[in-house]
Design a protein around this motif. Sequence first.
Motif, PDB file in Angstrom:
ATOM      1  N   GLY A 109       0.802  -1.224   0.000  1.00 51.10           N
ATOM      2  CA  GLY A 109       0.000   0.000   0.000  1.00 51.10           C
ATOM      3  C   GLY A 109       0.828   1.263   0.000  1.00 51.10           C
ATOM      4  N   THR A 110       2.022   1.195   0.536  1.00 49.80           N
ATOM      5  CA  THR A 110       2.870   2.392   0.577  1.00 49.80           C
ATOM      6  C   THR A 110       3.357   2.794  -0.809  1.00 49.80           C
ATOM      7  N   LEU A 111       3.351   1.874  -1.780  1.00 46.88           N
ATOM      8  CA  LEU A 111       3.864   2.188  -3.106  1.00 46.88           C
ATOM      9  C   LEU A 111       3.074   3.302  -3.771  1.00 46.88           C
ATOM     10  N   VAL A 112       1.782   3.406  -3.480  1.00 43.21           N
ATOM     11  CA  VAL A 112       0.961   4.451  -4.082  1.00 43.21           C
ATOM     12  C   VAL A 112       1.446   5.830  -3.635  1.00 43.21           C
ATOM     13  N   SER A 113       1.581   6.007  -2.324  1.00 44.05           N
ATOM     14  CA  SER A 113       2.010   7.302  -1.804  1.00 44.05           C
ATOM     15  C   SER A 113       3.455   7.603  -2.168  1.00 44.05           C
ATOM     16  N   THR A 114       4.339   6.601  -2.074  1.00 44.77           N
ATOM     17  CA  THR A 114       5.750   6.822  -2.414  1.00 44.77           C
ATOM     18  C   THR A 114       5.897   7.226  -3.873  1.00 44.77           C
ATOM     19  N   THR A 115       5.169   6.553  -4.755  1.00 47.59           N
ATOM     20  CA  THR A 115       5.216   6.902  -6.180  1.00 47.59           C
ATOM     21  C   THR A 115       4.724   8.320  -6.399  1.00 47.59           C
ATOM     22  N   TYR A 116       3.654   8.698  -5.719  1.00 47.19           N
ATOM     23  CA  TYR A 116       3.155  10.063  -5.878  1.00 47.19           C
ATOM     24  C   TYR A 116       4.181  11.087  -5.410  1.00 47.19           C
ATOM     25  N   TYR A 117       4.788  10.844  -4.246  1.00 41.49           N
ATOM     26  CA  TYR A 117       5.768  11.790  -3.729  1.00 41.49           C
ATOM     27  C   TYR A 117       6.980  11.899  -4.658  1.00 41.49           C
ATOM     28  N   LEU A 118       7.350  10.801  -5.308  1.00 38.09           N
ATOM     29  CA  LEU A 118       8.463  10.836  -6.257  1.00 38.09           C
ATOM     30  C   LEU A 118       8.080  11.680  -7.478  1.00 38.09           C
ATOM     31  N   ILE A 119       6.865  11.486  -7.977  1.00 38.75           N
ATOM     32  CA  ILE A 119       6.379  12.310  -9.092  1.00 38.75           C
ATOM     33  C   ILE A 119       6.325  13.778  -8.675  1.00 38.75           C
ATOM     34  N   LEU A 120       5.844  14.028  -7.462  1.00 38.12           N
ATOM     35  CA  LEU A 120       5.742  15.404  -6.981  1.00 38.12           C
ATOM     36  C   LEU A 120       7.114  16.062  -6.904  1.00 38.12           C
ATOM     37  N   PHE A 121       8.128  15.309  -6.497  1.00 37.08           N
ATOM     38  CA  PHE A 121       9.485  15.863  -6.439  1.00 37.08           C
ATOM     39  C   PHE A 121       9.912  16.390  -7.804  1.00 37.08           C
ATOM     40  N   PHE A 122       9.787  15.554  -8.841  1.00 35.44           N
ATOM     41  CA  PHE A 122      10.203  15.989 -10.174  1.00 35.44           C
ATOM     42  C   PHE A 122       9.290  17.094 -10.711  1.00 35.44           C
ATOM     43  N   TRP A 123       8.022  17.053 -10.319  1.00 38.79           N
ATOM     44  CA  TRP A 123       7.078  18.099 -10.707  1.00 38.79           C
ATOM     45  C   TRP A 123       7.539  19.449 -10.145  1.00 38.79           C
ATOM     46  N   VAL A 124       7.862  19.487  -8.878  1.00 41.82           N
ATOM     47  CA  VAL A 124       8.274  20.724  -8.221  1.00 41.82           C
ATOM     48  C   VAL A 124       9.604  21.224  -8.770  1.00 41.82           C
ATOM     49  N   VAL A 125      10.531  20.304  -9.066  1.00 44.11           N
ATOM     50  CA  VAL A 125      11.870  20.704  -9.498  1.00 44.11           C
ATOM     51  C   VAL A 125      11.905  21.095 -10.978  1.00 44.11           C
ATOM     52  N   LEU A 126      11.171  20.391 -11.826  1.00 43.61           N
ATOM     53  CA  LEU A 126      11.312  20.556 -13.269  1.00 43.61           C
ATOM     54  C   LEU A 126      10.189  21.330 -13.944  1.00 43.61           C
ATOM     55  N   MET A 127       9.032  21.464 -13.290  1.00 45.02           N
ATOM     56  CA  MET A 127       7.906  22.155 -13.919  1.00 45.02           C
ATOM     57  C   MET A 127       8.110  23.667 -13.845  1.00 45.02           C
ATOM     58  N   PRO A 128       7.874  24.401 -14.959  1.00 45.67           N
ATOM     59  CA  PRO A 128       8.002  25.862 -14.923  1.00 45.67           C
ATOM     60  C   PRO A 128       7.052  26.479 -13.914  1.00 45.67           C
ATOM     61  N   GLN A 129       7.347  27.718 -13.562  1.00 45.16           N
ATOM     62  CA  GLN A 129       6.500  28.442 -12.610  1.00 45.16           C
ATOM     63  C   GLN A 129       5.195  28.833 -13.265  1.00 45.16           C
ATOM     64  N   ASN A 130       4.146  28.849 -12.478  1.00 46.35           N
ATOM     65  CA  ASN A 130       2.819  29.205 -12.986  1.00 46.35           C
ATOM     66  C   ASN A 130       2.585  30.703 -12.802  1.00 46.35           C
ATOM     67  N   GLY A 131       3.261  31.523 -13.599  1.00 41.93           N
ATOM     68  CA  GLY A 131       3.089  32.962 -13.467  1.00 41.93           C
ATOM     69  C   GLY A 131       3.988  33.514 -12.392  1.00 41.93           C
ATOM     70  N   ARG A 132       4.451  34.719 -12.565  1.00 45.59           N
ATOM     71  CA  ARG A 132       5.366  35.346 -11.607  1.00 45.59           C
ATOM     72  C   ARG A 132       4.581  36.276 -10.711  1.00 45.59           C
ATOM     73  N   THR A 133       4.756  36.127  -9.385  1.00 43.70           N
ATOM     74  CA  THR A 133       4.062  36.995  -8.448  1.00 43.70           C
ATOM     75  C   THR A 133       5.036  37.925  -7.727  1.00 43.70           C
ATOM     76  N   THR A 134       6.335  37.634  -7.804  1.00 39.00           N
ATOM     77  CA  THR A 134       7.324  38.543  -7.237  1.00 39.00           C
ATOM     78  C   THR A 134       8.474  38.663  -8.220  1.00 39.00           C
ATOM     79  N   ALA A 135       9.256  39.712  -8.066  1.00 36.84           N
ATOM     80  CA  ALA A 135      10.366  39.931  -8.985  1.00 36.84           C
ATOM     81  C   ALA A 135      11.399  38.834  -8.839  1.00 36.84           C
ATOM     82  N   PRO A 136      11.991  38.370  -9.935  1.00 31.52           N
ATOM     83  CA  PRO A 136      13.028  37.342  -9.829  1.00 31.52           C
ATOM     84  C   PRO A 136      14.245  37.889  -9.108  1.00 31.52           C
ATOM     85  N   GLU A 137      14.971  36.949  -8.471  1.00 37.30           N
ATOM     86  CA  GLU A 137      16.138  37.347  -7.707  1.00 37.30           C
ATOM     87  C   GLU A 137      17.287  37.700  -8.638  1.00 37.30           C
TER      88      GLU A 137
END
Length: 418
Positions: free
Chosen positions: A390-418
């Motif tokens: 049963g843990t494989l479902v959540s672990t797989t999702y968290y792994l997908i979420l990691f790459f999603w957060v790291v590799l997916m472009p930003q959804n619009g800019r709300t503050t000035a870039p650094e």
Amino acid sequence: MIFLLIFFTFTLNMLYGIRHGDLSAIYQAADHFSKGNYTLIFGPPAAGDISQPSGILISSLDFQDSVFGKYRSAELPYVYPPLWAALLAPVTRIMDVQSFSNIILIIQLSLLTLSLYLCFQLSPARKPRFPVWILLVLLAGVFTLPLFLALLHNQPQITIFALTILAFWQYSKGRTVLAGTVLGIAAAIKLLPLFFIVIFIADRKWRALMAFLISSSSLAVLSFVLTGVQLHLDFLHELSNLKNTVVLSSLNFNLEVPLYIGASVLDLAPPLPDHLPGLFTVAKPDWMKFAPPLLMVSGLVLILWAPTLHRGVGRQERLLRMMIAITLWSGFFAPVSWAHYYLMPLFLSPAFPTLIRHGGWATAGCLVFPAFSLLNMTIHPIESLHWVHGTLVSTTYYLILFFWVVLMPQNGRTTAPE
């Protein structure tokens, strides 16, 4: 604020007066230190020694009872630095284990409330509005493993999570020295906050890094002064034993769990029996002792260099995305990655639509997929192999979420870039 008050009152009423296993282990270690029984601090607990790779039943958690607030835990092993046993030793002389557990519950519920507010404050657009943010997180927390288990066990990870959030809230305000100091304190309780210095390195905030090193090393020196060398050797031996085992459990989101299950199917590791106890330890194959560290370093390099995290991204968005990515990646490689290590993605999930493209789907996944392990744990008997799968479902999702957060472009800019 009414939602927070209801949450605080309901949880306190449900869990007050319950003897929580993780805290009992801390109290017991402090009591041993107070009485001079130093060899028992890292000794085997009554429920069995988690450090032995013999495939034994290491705990007998009854989750059916726990759902109804009847949880009574056997003693669990003490897996924290000896410093905390020494500092808490005087407490055992003035209160019993139940009073200690009750007081810590009140403190940690307060810290969770503060953390929820600070997570909202860290959100660049502060959307959705705070009442909706609270409601989303708390409703999801009740029906998913991270918050459910953290509260059920009155887990010290709550304090570590709160200190980490506090450190980066200070960091976002430009108080880099204070941020490094607070993060160093968190790392002195458990080592996982150490991974967050990647943010200081990426931002070239050397004062924050130096403050981290000074505060954590100062506590390490204090630990040696108060407890001596032998207890630290015992502690390192305990960690070494843990690193040589795989803990098969639907509560463990370590990547070694799916790796071992896959290896057993391919005859690269001993096959799993048809029925397993709730928490089952097996010896780690030699090849698994080298593969995870290489994967861990590769993920940290990706966080440091991924263009979508460092180019054309608002300062606050970048900070939150790195915090979430580091939480997910470090959790995958902890000796035992219990579900409560993933409180940060849960508490920050309402901000995903602001942080990343298609973030609404990421929010829905973070609030839904971890529920599968909890549902699986409730439906299947504890002895069923499905309980581990049963843990494989959540672990797989968290792994997908990691790459999603790291590799997916930003959804619009709300503050000035650094």
